[in-house]
Design a protein around this motif. Structure first.
Motif, mmCIF file in Angstrom:
data_model
loop_
_atom_site.group_PDB
_atom_site.id
_atom_site.type_symbol
_atom_site.label_atom_id
_atom_site.label_comp_id
_atom_site.label_asym_id
_atom_site.label_seq_id
_atom_site.Cartn_x
_atom_site.Cartn_y
_atom_site.Cartn_z
ATOM 1 N N SER A 143 59.837 65.382 -45.608
ATOM 2 C CA SER A 143 59.720 64.407 -46.696
ATOM 3 C C SER A 143 60.270 64.951 -48.011
ATOM 4 C CB SER A 143 58.268 63.984 -46.876
ATOM 5 O OG SER A 143 57.484 65.087 -47.274
ATOM 6 N N LYS A 144 60.146 66.242 -48.241
ATOM 7 C CA LYS A 144 60.645 66.840 -49.488
ATOM 8 C C LYS A 144 62.164 67.037 -49.471
ATOM 9 C CE LYS A 144 56.415 67.820 -51.034
ATOM 10 N NZ LYS A 144 55.680 66.598 -50.786
ATOM 11 N N ASP A 145 62.753 67.118 -48.282
ATOM 12 C CA ASP A 145 64.171 67.429 -48.149
ATOM 13 C C ASP A 145 65.044 66.223 -47.825
ATOM 14 O OD1 ASP A 145 63.420 70.097 -48.484
ATOM 15 O OD2 ASP A 145 63.045 70.315 -46.328
ATOM 16 N N LEU A 146 64.498 64.996 -47.887
ATOM 17 C CA LEU A 146 65.295 63.809 -47.563
ATOM 18 C C LEU A 146 66.463 63.686 -48.537
ATOM 19 C CD1 LEU A 146 62.495 61.217 -46.800
ATOM 20 C CD2 LEU A 146 64.194 62.078 -45.202
ATOM 21 N N ARG A 195 69.297 62.330 -51.027
ATOM 22 C CA ARG A 195 69.452 61.217 -51.966
ATOM 23 C C ARG A 195 70.903 60.741 -51.874
ATOM 24 N NH1 ARG A 195 65.174 60.365 -55.165
ATOM 25 N NH2 ARG A 195 63.827 62.124 -55.653
ATOM 26 N N ASP A 232 64.260 56.097 -47.503
ATOM 27 C CA ASP A 232 63.883 57.432 -47.981
ATOM 28 C C ASP A 232 62.790 57.366 -49.044
ATOM 29 O OD1 ASP A 232 65.639 56.250 -49.775
ATOM 30 O OD2 ASP A 232 66.653 58.120 -50.276
ATOM 31 N N ARG A 260 59.180 59.212 -48.701
ATOM 32 C CA ARG A 260 58.676 60.160 -49.708
ATOM 33 C C ARG A 260 57.304 59.731 -50.208
ATOM 34 N NH1 ARG A 260 63.814 59.730 -51.704
ATOM 35 N NH2 ARG A 260 65.123 61.486 -51.140
ATOM 36 N N GLU A 261 57.143 58.425 -50.427
ATOM 37 C CA GLU A 261 55.871 57.893 -50.917
ATOM 38 C C GLU A 261 54.745 58.153 -49.918
ATOM 39 O OE1 GLU A 261 54.497 53.430 -51.295
ATOM 40 O OE2 GLU A 261 55.948 53.905 -52.869
ATOM 41 N N ASN A 271 54.855 60.519 -47.704
ATOM 42 C CA ASN A 271 54.904 61.951 -47.405
ATOM 43 C C ASN A 271 55.134 62.233 -45.917
ATOM 44 O OD1 ASN A 271 54.963 64.611 -48.233
ATOM 45 N ND2 ASN A 271 52.770 64.898 -47.907
ATOM 46 N N GLY A 302 58.398 62.814 -42.894
ATOM 47 C CA GLY A 302 59.803 63.059 -42.603
ATOM 48 C C GLY A 302 60.131 62.521 -41.240
#
Length: 131
Positions: free
Chosen positions: A90-93, A95, A114, A118-119, A121, A123
């Motif tokens: 989730s942190k590395d999706l 952009r 994405d 992220r919302e 959390n 992946g």
């Protein structure tokens, strides 16, 4: 004839339909294709889609969207393929175009954009990028 990558086939039909200025295109129906189309509709890249009968099989009619004569989708690319799966936390999706575009992700909670992933959390497998 068997199809190795049905999502890529659907994305190509959308891309070709927009280049030919079609109002709608038809793709064979599947649950995964419908989930990807739901994300595209939620994010405003297509007008909508509906299921219809194509002889013995079901199909999805995809209503394409244009803005001032230009297609709403400028770029549509498959990221993860059957030969090379791409996963992301989730942190590395990624952009797309600094947040102007979206990445479509298949997660344990369903197919999400994405921002939604992220919302929540979560992946998962990065299916496609759109802008």
């Amino acid at each position: 004839m068997s199809m190795n990558d049905p999502i890529s086939d659907m994305l190509t039909r959308i891309r070709n339909g927009q280049r030919a200025r079609k109002d709608s295109v038809v793709s064979p129906a599947s649950k995964m294709r419908a989930r990807v189309l739901e994300v595209l509709q939620r994010e405003g890249f297509i007008r909508g889609f509906s299921e219809e009968e194509l002889g013995k099989h079901k199909g999805l009619r995809i209503e394409l969207k244009y803005f001032e004569g230009q297609p709403a989708i400028q770029h549509l690319q498959r990221v993860s393929t059957p030969g090379r799966r791409v996963y992301s936390g989730s942190k590395d999706l990624p952009r797309v175009r600094n947040g102007l575009g979206i990445t479509i992700v298949s997660t344990p909670r369903g197919v999400l954009s994405d921002a939604e992933a992220r919302e929540q959390n979560v992946g998962g497998e990065v299916l496609a990028e759109v802008f």
